[in-house]
Design an enzyme around this catalytic site. Sequence first.
Site, PDB file in Angstrom:
ATOM      1  N   HIS A 220      -3.912   6.447   4.060  1.00 33.12           N
ATOM      2  CA  HIS A 220      -4.261   5.243   3.307  1.00 33.12           C
ATOM      3  C   HIS A 220      -5.690   4.845   3.658  1.00 33.12           C
ATOM      4  CE1 HIS A 220      -4.281   1.476   1.395  1.00 33.12           C
ATOM      5  NE2 HIS A 220      -4.113   0.734   2.479  1.00 33.12           N
TER       6      HIS A 220
ATOM      7  N   CYS B  18       0.807  -1.231   0.000  1.00 30.97           N
ATOM      8  CA  CYS B  18       0.000   0.000   0.000  1.00 30.97           C
ATOM      9  C   CYS B  18       0.840   1.281   0.000  1.00 30.97           C
ATOM     10  CB  CYS B  18      -1.000  -0.020   1.148  1.00 30.97           C
ATOM     11  SG  CYS B  18      -2.017  -1.501   1.136  1.00 30.97           S
TER      12      CYS B  18
ATOM     13  N   ASN C 271     -10.285  -0.372  -0.378  1.00 29.28           N
ATOM     14  CA  ASN C 271      -8.833  -0.286  -0.210  1.00 29.28           C
ATOM     15  C   ASN C 271      -8.179  -0.563  -1.569  1.00 29.28           C
ATOM     16  OD1 ASN C 271      -6.143  -0.698   0.315  1.00 29.28           O
ATOM     17  ND2 ASN C 271      -6.467  -1.969   2.123  1.00 29.28           N
TER      18      ASN C 271
HETATM   19  O1  UT7 Z   1      -3.919  -2.082   3.292  1.00 32.48           O
HETATM   20  C1  UT7 Z   1      -3.703  -2.889   4.413  1.00 32.48           C
HETATM   21  C2  UT7 Z   1      -4.666  -4.030   4.330  1.00 32.48           C
HETATM   22  N1  UT7 Z   1      -5.366  -4.480   5.425  1.00 32.48           N
HETATM   23  C3  UT7 Z   1      -5.961  -3.777   6.435  1.00 32.48           C
HETATM   24  O2  UT7 Z   1      -5.827  -2.612   6.600  1.00 32.48           O
HETATM   25  C4  UT7 Z   1      -6.830  -4.579   7.338  1.00 32.48           C
HETATM   26  C5  UT7 Z   1      -6.880  -4.075   8.743  1.00 32.48           C
HETATM   27  N2  UT7 Z   1      -7.916  -4.788   9.467  1.00 32.48           N
HETATM   28  C6  UT7 Z   1      -9.224  -4.472   9.348  1.00 32.48           C
HETATM   29  O3  UT7 Z   1      -9.585  -3.519   8.681  1.00 32.48           O
HETATM   30  C7  UT7 Z   1     -10.225  -5.278  10.139  1.00 32.48           C
HETATM   31  O4  UT7 Z   1      -9.530  -6.172  10.989  1.00 32.48           O
HETATM   32  C8  UT7 Z   1     -11.205  -6.086   9.227  1.00 32.48           C
HETATM   33  C9  UT7 Z   1     -12.152  -5.133   8.524  1.00 32.48           C
HETATM   34  C10 UT7 Z   1     -10.429  -6.893   8.196  1.00 32.48           C
HETATM   35  C11 UT7 Z   1     -12.040  -7.050  10.076  1.00 32.48           C
HETATM   36  O5  UT7 Z   1     -12.741  -6.331  11.076  1.00 32.48           O
HETATM   37  P1  UT7 Z   1     -12.712  -6.818  12.591  1.00 32.48           P
HETATM   38  O6  UT7 Z   1     -13.555  -5.909  13.353  1.00 32.48           O
HETATM   39  O7  UT7 Z   1     -11.274  -6.957  13.006  1.00 32.48           O
HETATM   40  O8  UT7 Z   1     -13.405  -8.230  12.483  1.00 32.48           O
HETATM   41  P2  UT7 Z   1     -12.840  -9.654  12.901  1.00 32.48           P
HETATM   42  O9  UT7 Z   1     -11.785 -10.102  11.946  1.00 32.48           O
HETATM   43  O10 UT7 Z   1     -12.514  -9.642  14.352  1.00 32.48           O
HETATM   44  O11 UT7 Z   1     -14.121 -10.543  12.686  1.00 32.48           O
HETATM   45  C12 UT7 Z   1     -15.270 -10.419  13.503  1.00 32.48           C
HETATM   46  C13 UT7 Z   1     -16.350 -11.335  12.968  1.00 32.48           C
HETATM   47  C14 UT7 Z   1     -15.865 -12.743  12.700  1.00 32.48           C
HETATM   48  O12 UT7 Z   1     -16.905 -13.630  13.053  1.00 32.48           O
HETATM   49  P3  UT7 Z   1     -16.852 -14.444  14.425  1.00 32.48           P
HETATM   50  O13 UT7 Z   1     -15.610 -15.266  14.358  1.00 32.48           O
HETATM   51  O14 UT7 Z   1     -16.807 -13.391  15.500  1.00 32.48           O
HETATM   52  O15 UT7 Z   1     -18.119 -15.224  14.385  1.00 32.48           O
HETATM   53  C15 UT7 Z   1     -15.674 -12.780  11.214  1.00 32.48           C
HETATM   54  O16 UT7 Z   1     -15.834 -14.067  10.677  1.00 32.48           O
HETATM   55  O17 UT7 Z   1     -16.810 -10.827  11.711  1.00 32.48           O
HETATM   56  C16 UT7 Z   1     -16.788 -11.875  10.759  1.00 32.48           C
HETATM   57  N3  UT7 Z   1     -16.592 -11.327   9.438  1.00 32.48           N
HETATM   58  C17 UT7 Z   1     -17.620 -10.938   8.651  1.00 32.48           C
HETATM   59  N4  UT7 Z   1     -18.955 -10.937   8.850  1.00 32.48           N
HETATM   60  C18 UT7 Z   1     -19.721 -10.472   7.855  1.00 32.48           C
HETATM   61  C19 UT7 Z   1     -15.442 -11.102   8.779  1.00 32.48           C
HETATM   62  N5  UT7 Z   1     -15.674 -10.579   7.567  1.00 32.48           N
HETATM   63  C20 UT7 Z   1     -17.027 -10.461   7.472  1.00 32.48           C
HETATM   64  C21 UT7 Z   1     -17.883  -9.998   6.457  1.00 32.48           C
HETATM   65  N6  UT7 Z   1     -19.221 -10.020   6.700  1.00 32.48           N
HETATM   66  N7  UT7 Z   1     -17.443  -9.530   5.284  1.00 32.48           N
END
Ligand code: UT7
Length: 330
Positions: free
Chosen positions: A255, A115, A285
Amino acid sequence: MSIRPVGITGVGMSVPERVMTNADFEKIVDTTDEWILSRTGIRERHISEPGESTSVHAIKAAQGAMAMAGVTPEQVDLIIVGTVTPDMAFPSTACIVQDAIGATRAAAFDISAACPGWLYGTVVAQQMVGSGMYNCALVIGAEMLSKLVDFTDRNTCVLFGDAAGAAILQPVSEGRGILASVLGAEGAGGCHLQLPAGGSRQPASAETVANKLHYIHMNGQEVYKFAVRVMNEATALVLEKAGLTVEDLDLLIPHQANIRIIEGAMKRLKLGPEKVLINLDRYGNTSSASIPVGLCEALAEGRIKDGDEVVLVSFGAGLVWAAVALRWGK
Ligand code: UT7
């Protein structure tokens, strides 16, 4: 070695036509518009068609930047493309752009810094133009992460969009242009965001394809923690190096990965919404394209004026981070 001031004299951007909304993703994975919007801030993103490669938009963005700067292809001495989604492993996408735009005099290479790739490229170009080695550099951030995401993995497929942004860097008058920059890497965190196969460690095979190792693998929470930390640290550091304070700042272009990461930085730095560019609701992103696309939109919306102090800050796979402080104008 003394280095002459270098600034951005033109910008351009290009995105694929097709838009995918959160509602479109509700049809292909177990997700909701509410989840995506509240956890990321994304509403829609541009997604390329099959056969539409990174260079297609890199070239259009480059032509826009050259037109704004009033530069002909023959005047371009150097082309750098920040990308982790090149058209192919080699030749570089920069060489493909060089040929397409007719920049026959230019040196050309890609930078792999995810990125912050466009910011890394901008700092490299600044040094080469600043030293007097070159007079005119074209730096492009172009990415098609949609080609590398598993559209059955809801954790990653909703996050990314395709885009390209470009800038022309040239000498500018004293006190204008890039004032300071900081680049950093924490390779120990590389495992948190990677595309495991297709390189020399795990060459492509039927097994790597079956195991989905040619897709993006991400530990979102670890990347999130890293992002929150370095966005604040890098912004503070680059302001200090430039001899500026947060109060001096006219616009922060961060970003565009997650609205919560951006809002965390705004809170810590005490920056109001009028001082921060946010467009991830419309693009998602876009990796290395995110900062130059943000710059294009900020200029088009009149949010950057001559003499304004602007900070550009990014983080990503590597893990790496980068920030640039500049005073707008020639
Ligand atoms: O350019 C650099 C690239 N990457 C980043 O910047 C990513 C940085 N991280 C993030 O932005 C966040 O961590 C995410 C947006 C990727 C995820 O958000 P989060 O609040 O950290 O969610 P999580 O990974 O803790 O997941 C929470 C729940 C999970 O379910 P369980 O295990 O609690 O039942 C996931 O399976 O949300 C679930 N989940 C979704 N639910 C619906 C993950 N993706 C989705 C989705 N729709 N698309």
